[in-house]
Design a protein around this motif. Structure first.
Motif, PDB file in Angstrom:
ATOM      1  N   PRO A   1       0.781  -1.076   0.138  1.00 24.06           N
ATOM      2  CA  PRO A   1       0.085   0.195  -0.021  1.00 24.06           C
ATOM      3  C   PRO A   1       0.957   1.398   0.070  1.00 24.06           C
ATOM      4  O   PRO A   1       1.584   1.485   0.933  1.00 24.06           O
ATOM      5  CB  PRO A   1      -0.696  -0.307   1.286  1.00 24.06           C
ATOM      6  CG  PRO A   1      -0.848  -1.523   1.412  1.00 24.06           C
ATOM      7  CD  PRO A   1       0.439  -2.431   1.047  1.00 24.06           C
ATOM      8  N   CYS A   2       0.753   2.302  -1.000  1.00 19.09           N
ATOM      9  CA  CYS A   2       1.339   3.196  -1.105  1.00 19.09           C
ATOM     10  C   CYS A   2       0.713   4.357  -1.977  1.00 19.09           C
ATOM     11  O   CYS A   2      -0.162   4.078  -2.772  1.00 19.09           O
ATOM     12  CB  CYS A   2       2.665   3.040  -1.907  1.00 19.09           C
ATOM     13  SG  CYS A   2       2.708   2.238  -3.488  1.00 19.09           S
ATOM     14  N   ILE A   3       1.082   5.687  -1.820  1.00 21.64           N
ATOM     15  CA  ILE A   3       0.519   6.674  -2.698  1.00 21.64           C
ATOM     16  C   ILE A   3       1.677   7.314  -3.406  1.00 21.64           C
ATOM     17  O   ILE A   3       3.076   7.584  -2.659  1.00 21.64           O
ATOM     18  CB  ILE A   3      -0.054   7.615  -1.977  1.00 21.64           C
ATOM     19  CG1 ILE A   3      -1.238   7.262  -1.336  1.00 21.64           C
ATOM     20  CG2 ILE A   3      -0.458   9.042  -2.721  1.00 21.64           C
ATOM     21  CD1 ILE A   3      -2.193   8.124  -0.517  1.00 21.64           C
TER      22      ILE A   3
ATOM     23  N   ILE B   1      -3.192  14.233  -0.390  1.00 19.34           N
ATOM     24  CA  ILE B   1      -3.476  12.911   0.518  1.00 19.34           C
ATOM     25  C   ILE B   1      -4.281  13.366   1.715  1.00 19.34           C
ATOM     26  O   ILE B   1      -4.121  14.442   2.378  1.00 19.34           O
ATOM     27  CB  ILE B   1      -1.915  12.475   0.875  1.00 19.34           C
ATOM     28  CG1 ILE B   1      -1.399  13.122   2.037  1.00 19.34           C
ATOM     29  CG2 ILE B   1      -1.027  11.925  -0.390  1.00 19.34           C
ATOM     30  CD1 ILE B   1       0.004  12.294   2.359  1.00 19.34           C
TER      31      ILE B   1
ATOM     32  N   VAL C   1      -3.650   7.985   6.085  1.00 25.25           N
ATOM     33  CA  VAL C   1      -2.264   7.433   5.496  1.00 25.25           C
ATOM     34  C   VAL C   1      -1.463   6.941   6.604  1.00 25.25           C
ATOM     35  O   VAL C   1      -0.927   6.109   6.739  1.00 25.25           O
ATOM     36  CB  VAL C   1      -1.658   8.505   4.631  1.00 25.25           C
ATOM     37  CG1 VAL C   1      -0.216   8.196   4.337  1.00 25.25           C
ATOM     38  CG2 VAL C   1      -2.479   8.605   3.346  1.00 25.25           C
TER      39      VAL C   1
ATOM     40  N   ILE D   1       0.399   3.638   5.245  1.00 27.49           N
ATOM     41  CA  ILE D   1       0.547   3.762   3.820  1.00 27.49           C
ATOM     42  C   ILE D   1       1.983   4.654   3.295  1.00 27.49           C
ATOM     43  O   ILE D   1       1.930   5.810   3.746  1.00 27.49           O
ATOM     44  CB  ILE D   1      -0.658   4.430   3.050  1.00 27.49           C
ATOM     45  CG1 ILE D   1      -1.824   3.550   3.270  1.00 27.49           C
ATOM     46  CG2 ILE D   1      -0.476   4.574   1.452  1.00 27.49           C
ATOM     47  CD1 ILE D   1      -3.266   3.886   2.954  1.00 27.49           C
TER      48      ILE D   1
ATOM     49  N   TYR E   1      -2.827   5.685  -5.811  1.00 22.93           N
ATOM     50  CA  TYR E   1      -2.811   4.912  -4.667  1.00 22.93           C
ATOM     51  C   TYR E   1      -2.642   3.234  -5.425  1.00 22.93           C
ATOM     52  O   TYR E   1      -2.957   2.650  -6.434  1.00 22.93           O
ATOM     53  CB  TYR E   1      -3.958   4.737  -4.024  1.00 22.93           C
ATOM     54  CG  TYR E   1      -4.112   3.545  -3.035  1.00 22.93           C
ATOM     55  CD1 TYR E   1      -3.433   3.359  -1.865  1.00 22.93           C
ATOM     56  CD2 TYR E   1      -4.995   2.458  -3.114  1.00 22.93           C
ATOM     57  CE1 TYR E   1      -3.515   2.680  -0.966  1.00 22.93           C
ATOM     58  CE2 TYR E   1      -4.775   1.536  -2.319  1.00 22.93           C
ATOM     59  CZ  TYR E   1      -3.965   1.350  -1.075  1.00 22.93           C
ATOM     60  OH  TYR E   1      -3.860   0.438  -0.163  1.00 22.93           O
ATOM     61  N   GLN E   2      -1.581   2.561  -4.752  1.00 21.26           N
ATOM     62  CA  GLN E   2      -1.425   1.236  -5.250  1.00 21.26           C
ATOM     63  C   GLN E   2      -1.326   0.270  -4.195  1.00 21.26           C
ATOM     64  O   GLN E   2      -0.972   0.645  -2.851  1.00 21.26           O
ATOM     65  CB  GLN E   2      -0.064   1.060  -6.008  1.00 21.26           C
ATOM     66  CG  GLN E   2      -0.022   2.004  -7.347  1.00 21.26           C
ATOM     67  CD  GLN E   2       1.355   1.939  -7.756  1.00 21.26           C
ATOM     68  OE1 GLN E   2       2.242   1.230  -7.584  1.00 21.26           O
ATOM     69  NE2 GLN E   2       1.571   2.859  -8.685  1.00 21.26           N
ATOM     70  N   ASP E   3      -1.632  -1.076  -4.472  1.00 21.53           N
ATOM     71  CA  ASP E   3      -1.350  -2.001  -3.370  1.00 21.53           C
ATOM     72  C   ASP E   3      -0.852  -3.068  -3.950  1.00 21.53           C
ATOM     73  O   ASP E   3      -0.650  -3.251  -5.239  1.00 21.53           O
ATOM     74  CB  ASP E   3      -2.602  -2.310  -2.511  1.00 21.53           C
ATOM     75  CG  ASP E   3      -3.864  -2.887  -3.012  1.00 21.53           C
ATOM     76  OD1 ASP E   3      -3.721  -3.233  -4.363  1.00 21.53           O
ATOM     77  OD2 ASP E   3      -5.115  -2.680  -2.470  1.00 21.53           O
TER      78      ASP E   3
ATOM     79  N   ILE F   1      -9.082   4.132  -1.662  1.00 17.77           N
ATOM     80  CA  ILE F   1      -8.682   5.306  -2.563  1.00 17.77           C
ATOM     81  C   ILE F   1      -9.486   6.494  -2.240  1.00 17.77           C
ATOM     82  O   ILE F   1      -8.615   7.581  -1.848  1.00 17.77           O
ATOM     83  CB  ILE F   1      -8.894   4.999  -4.154  1.00 17.77           C
ATOM     84  CG1 ILE F   1      -8.163   3.800  -4.554  1.00 17.77           C
ATOM     85  CG2 ILE F   1      -8.695   6.290  -4.864  1.00 17.77           C
ATOM     86  CD1 ILE F   1      -8.611   3.283  -6.204  1.00 17.77           C
TER      87      ILE F   1
ATOM     88  N   ALA G   1      -7.789   7.518   1.048  1.00 13.74           N
ATOM     89  CA  ALA G   1      -6.226   7.983   1.399  1.00 13.74           C
ATOM     90  C   ALA G   1      -5.957   9.358   0.405  1.00 13.74           C
ATOM     91  O   ALA G   1      -4.909   9.888   0.711  1.00 13.74           O
ATOM     92  CB  ALA G   1      -5.405   6.806   0.796  1.00 13.74           C
ATOM     93  N   LEU G   2      -6.873   9.410  -0.952  1.00 13.21           N
ATOM     94  CA  LEU G   2      -6.556  10.637  -1.550  1.00 13.21           C
ATOM     95  C   LEU G   2      -7.505  11.732  -1.460  1.00 13.21           C
ATOM     96  O   LEU G   2      -8.674  11.364  -1.192  1.00 13.21           O
ATOM     97  CB  LEU G   2      -6.577  10.033  -3.067  1.00 13.21           C
ATOM     98  CG  LEU G   2      -5.507   9.068  -3.517  1.00 13.21           C
ATOM     99  CD1 LEU G   2      -5.708   8.733  -4.936  1.00 13.21           C
ATOM    100  CD2 LEU G   2      -4.209   9.653  -3.361  1.00 13.21           C
TER     101      LEU G   2
END
Length: 336
Positions: free
Chosen positions: A39-41, A53, A58, A63, A76-78, A159, A162-163
């Motif tokens: 999990p990251c941005i 963000i 987060v 994250i 955003y990804q995981d 998403i 977090a964003l």
């Protein structure tokens, strides 16, 4: 074409690897990279991280946040997302021509049953009209990389939490929320591919892209990192992607804020104006451009905050190199 599959699930290390291979290793053919992360941005080069963000969410959910070299917006990804990157000589592709870069991926996904996949807008790939891939581009030293996401089975519920997507960007898409315009690719693949894990999906794509039945057939095209490579990657990791100043930076107070969403991206201009003259300028946004927009900001320091003075200061500047696809008149209209 050569390829390298990253072993790390840390977006910061993966971006450092991408940057190192682009800048330091010479290939006589294009290079394809694949990477998967937790999990990251990742915010775009020109964005104001804290405004993109939900910092509280987060931090509470661990994250990872970092900034990439390329422009565009935050993503955003995981572990349900697969990233890809094509590295080529700059003279082989026109900056901003995302379609030519991602077409091999689109063709491969068609072959895997996702027949409605298409490139749309300035940098998105859609399936049935919904976005599952965003792409960005960066060029330096005669090389260009175009990298993108492939949302196979991402936790979409995270998403919107977090964003912090700007309201004007949502309105420009004619939609109610960011959740209504993104989707996972998994349900659109042929049934035999719908149970693939992300690494299995990556390997299937590799076979499609190289037109082989077994990865052993392309072992001679796989790049392997050396110890010296790893040292170079570690340095970039520390200098950039794990560096607070690079990821967040310091944002001074500004007296003038001008923001507008264009077809080719959003520009958010912050200016400090003292006694009628500009003392500091910062451009934020998800716009693209092969050159660093801080060069435009430097041209405006000390200039009177008047349209004609700004236009005179920038008359010899090719603004398309900094804000691709946004005209000089539109740029001035936004500010004044």
């Amino acid at each position: 074409m050569y390829y390298y599959v990253m072993k790390s699930n840390d977006i910061r290390r993966n971006l450092a690897t991408e940057q190192y291979l682009m800048n330091e290793i010479k290939f006589d053919e294009p290079l394809l990279l694949f990477y998967i992360e937790g999990p990251c941005i990742i915010v775009g080069r020109n964005q104001n991280t804290l405004e993109e963000i939900n910092k509280k969410y987060v931090d509470e959910h661990g994250i990872v946040v970092t900034r990439r070299l390329s422009g565009g917006g935050a993503v955003y990804q995981d572990l349900g997302n697969l990233c890809f990157s094509f590295v080529v000589d700059s003279d082989s592709e026109e900056f901003g021509d995302f379609k030519s870069f991602v077409q091999p991926i689109v063709d491969a996904l068609h072959d895997m049953g996702a027949k409605s996949v298409e490139v749309s807008g300035r940098n998105d790939i859609l399936v049935d009209g919904k976005k599952f891939s965003g792409n960005a581009m960066y060029t330096k030293g005669g090389k260009t990389f175009s990298h993108g996401t492939l949302m196979l089975d991402v936790d979409l519920s995270v998403i919107p939490k977090a964003l912090d997507v700007p309201e004007d960007k949502i309105k420009s898409k004619g939609i109610k929320s960011v959740s209504s315009r993104v989707t996972n690719l998994k349900p659109y693949l042929s049934p035999k591919y719908q149970d693939l894990t992300t690494p299995e999906f990556r390997d299937r794509l590799l076979k499609e892209l190289f037109h082989v039945d077994d990865l052993d057939q392309i072992k001679d095209k796989e790049y392997h990192l050396t110890d010296d490579d790893q040292k170079g990657i570690d340095k970039i990791f520390d200098d950039y992607y794990n560096n607070w100043d690079w990821v967040y930076g310091n944002s001074p107070e500004f007296t003038v804020k001008k923001r507008q969403h264009f077809t080719n991206g959003t520009i958010d201009a912050r200016l400090q104006v003292d006694d009628g003259k500009v003392s500091n300028v910062k451009f934020f946004g998800d716009y693209f451009g092969p050159q660093d927009s801080t060069e435009v900001a430097d041209k405006l320091k000390g200039v009177r905050f008047e349209r004609k003075d700004f236009e005179d200061a920038l008359k010899d500047v090719d603004l398309n190199q900094y804000f691709t696809g946004i005209s000089r008149d539109d740029f001035s209209d936004m500010l004044f």
